[in-house]
Write a protein that holds these residues in place. Structure first.
Motif, PDB file in Angstrom:
ATOM      1  N   THR A 219       0.837  -1.210   0.000  1.00  0.00           N
ATOM      2  CA  THR A 219       0.000   0.000   0.000  1.00  0.00           C
ATOM      3  C   THR A 219       0.867   1.254   0.000  1.00  0.00           C
ATOM      4  N   VAL A 220       1.928   1.247   0.787  1.00  0.00           N
ATOM      5  CA  VAL A 220       2.856   2.391   0.797  1.00  0.00           C
ATOM      6  C   VAL A 220       3.418   2.601  -0.610  1.00  0.00           C
ATOM      7  N   SER A 221       3.807   1.519  -1.273  1.00  0.00           N
ATOM      8  CA  SER A 221       4.357   1.606  -2.627  1.00  0.00           C
ATOM      9  C   SER A 221       3.340   2.210  -3.591  1.00  0.00           C
ATOM     10  N   ARG A 222       2.081   1.794  -3.427  1.00  0.00           N
ATOM     11  CA  ARG A 222       1.038   2.344  -4.318  1.00  0.00           C
ATOM     12  C   ARG A 222       0.852   3.840  -4.095  1.00  0.00           C
ATOM     13  N   VAL A 223       0.929   4.264  -2.844  1.00  0.00           N
ATOM     14  CA  VAL A 223       0.788   5.695  -2.542  1.00  0.00           C
ATOM     15  C   VAL A 223       1.963   6.480  -3.124  1.00  0.00           C
ATOM     16  N   ILE A 224       3.181   5.977  -2.910  1.00  0.00           N
ATOM     17  CA  ILE A 224       4.379   6.666  -3.409  1.00  0.00           C
ATOM     18  C   ILE A 224       4.331   6.822  -4.923  1.00  0.00           C
ATOM     19  N   ASN A 225       3.893   5.742  -5.603  1.00  0.00           N
ATOM     20  CA  ASN A 225       3.859   5.760  -7.071  1.00  0.00           C
ATOM     21  C   ASN A 225       2.540   6.266  -7.627  1.00  0.00           C
TER      22      ASN A 225
ATOM     23  N   ASN B   6      -8.435   7.972   0.479  1.00  0.00           N
ATOM     24  CA  ASN B   6      -7.822   9.269   0.772  1.00  0.00           C
ATOM     25  C   ASN B   6      -7.246   9.282   2.182  1.00  0.00           C
ATOM     26  N   GLU B   7      -7.925   8.611   3.102  1.00  0.00           N
ATOM     27  CA  GLU B   7      -7.445   8.542   4.481  1.00  0.00           C
ATOM     28  C   GLU B   7      -6.102   7.820   4.551  1.00  0.00           C
ATOM     29  N   THR B   8      -5.990   6.718   3.792  1.00  0.00           N
ATOM     30  CA  THR B   8      -4.724   5.971   3.760  1.00  0.00           C
ATOM     31  C   THR B   8      -3.620   6.818   3.152  1.00  0.00           C
ATOM     32  N   ARG B   9      -3.937   7.501   2.041  1.00  0.00           N
ATOM     33  CA  ARG B   9      -2.934   8.373   1.407  1.00  0.00           C
ATOM     34  C   ARG B   9      -2.428   9.410   2.398  1.00  0.00           C
ATOM     35  N   ASP B  10      -3.355  10.047   3.111  1.00  0.00           N
ATOM     36  CA  ASP B  10      -2.965  11.107   4.046  1.00  0.00           C
ATOM     37  C   ASP B  10      -2.078  10.566   5.160  1.00  0.00           C
ATOM     38  N   LYS B  11      -2.415   9.382   5.674  1.00  0.00           N
ATOM     39  CA  LYS B  11      -1.593   8.782   6.741  1.00  0.00           C
ATOM     40  C   LYS B  11      -0.182   8.491   6.263  1.00  0.00           C
ATOM     41  N   VAL B  12      -0.083   7.897   5.082  1.00  0.00           N
ATOM     42  CA  VAL B  12       1.236   7.536   4.541  1.00  0.00           C
ATOM     43  C   VAL B  12       2.050   8.788   4.236  1.00  0.00           C
ATOM     44  N   LEU B  13       1.426   9.770   3.585  1.00  0.00           N
ATOM     45  CA  LEU B  13       2.150  10.993   3.221  1.00  0.00           C
ATOM     46  C   LEU B  13       2.595  11.769   4.454  1.00  0.00           C
TER      47      LEU B  13
END
Length: 336
Positions: A21-27, A34-41
């Protein structure tokens, strides 16, 4: 990895999500909320995480780099176009590798091979040769050529100014101002851009019922600077007794050389001889008198080329218009 830099596994642990999931957000690729994106970023920003660009390139088969071939980076026209290209791709997240070929065919081919080996995602070629040798590339690299006709294939696009119309406009302006014996002053080469300007010149003369005479189509010495070559060429016309009352020079430096020679020999511009250049470089604005010239829209040339290349890289569905012509305009100043 830099000392102290957080790993992607640690980002996943702190974010409470998987490494995938982190890899998907980075790329920015795949499904996540959106909640997951915000947490990772948030974790990425807090720990100033930097992706390993080499590993990412291997993973995605993309280098996020664009190769740019330019024949003479000191030339004002080329420099302005390259600056626009670099700015465009920077905003799109790409780095640019700029290669100055010095109009050397061997050097140009070597740079193409080097850029191919560096796995660039795309190429912008402003070649100094008659044709861009894109057939030497081992990969099918999306390529856009500016103002130089490529050896066409399905992976190459071509963006150019309307050189024919520029030649026609320049010659028509001289005719409109009363000139009947118009010299075409150009470098001796076989570039598609120069050939189109020559066609425009000939057609404008024919359209006005004026003869096209070989003695008034003057080729300058390519081994000399445009300024000195132009002076020498006009001297040759005067020595040969060829009459002329107008000069269309296919670049502004040739136009300036012609202007300086005519002034040095006591002729008056524009009263006795009128001059039109091509490119609308700064020298055409600030010499005395300022030179009437054909303006090439450098920003539009670069932007169209970059947009086409980006669509080719991204595999945008639908047909990409692979040959686009950018309009030119006449800028009238004091030499006409």
């Amino acid at each position: 990895m830099k000392n102290g830099q957080i790993s992607i596994k640690e980002i996943a642990r702190l974010s409470g999500v998987s490494v995938a999931t982190v890899s998907r957000v980075i790329n920015d690729n795949g499904r996540f909320s959106n909640e997951t994106r915000d947490k990772v970023l948030k974790i990425i920003q807090e720990h100033q995480y930097e992706t390993n660009s080499i590993a990412k390139s291997l993973r995605m088969n993309k280098s996020q780099t664009i190769g740019v071939l330019v024949p003479d980076i000191s030339n004002e026209f080329f420099a302005a176009v390259v600056l626009e290209i670099e700015s465009f791709f920077f905003e799109e997240g790409y780095s640019t590798i700029i290669c100055n070929t010095a109009k050397d065919a061997k050097k140009e081919k070597e740079y193409l091979k080097t850029l191919d080996g560096k796995m660039v995602d795309g190429l912008v070629c402003i070649s100094g040769q008659e044709e861009v040798p894109t057939d030497i590339l081992k990969r099918k690299v999306p390529t856009v050529c500016i103002d130089r006709r490529p050896k066409m294939d399905t992976n190459v696009a071509f963006v150019e100014s309307d050189h024919y119309e520029g030649g026609r406009l320049a010659t028509h302006k001289l005719i409109e101002k009363g000139c009947a014996e118009i010299v075409l002053l150009t470098k001796k080469n076989n570039l598609s851009s120069v050939n189109e300007r020559l066609k425009g010149y000939k057609d404008a003369l024919a359209g006005a019922g004026l003869p096209v005479k070989d003695e008034r189509i003057v080729y300058t010495d390519p081994k000399k600077s445009s300024l000195e070559a132009a002076k020498e060429a006009i001297q040759g016309l005067v020595d040969a007794g060829v009459p002329f009352d107008g000069i269309f020079a296919t670049n502004d430096w040739l136009a300036l050389g012609a202007l300086l020679f005519i002034q040095e020999t006591g002729y008056k511009v524009p009263e006795q001889v009128k001059i039109v250049g091509f490119d609308n470089n700064l020298i055409s604005q600030y010499c005395d008198p300022p030179i009437t010239t054909i303006n090439q829209d450098k920003a539009s040339l670069a932007n169209k080329a970059c947009r086409i290349l980006l669509d080719m890289i991204d595999g945008v569905p639908g047909s990409i218009e692979r040959h686009q012509i950018v309009p030119v305009s006449l800028v009238e100043r004091k030499t006409t």
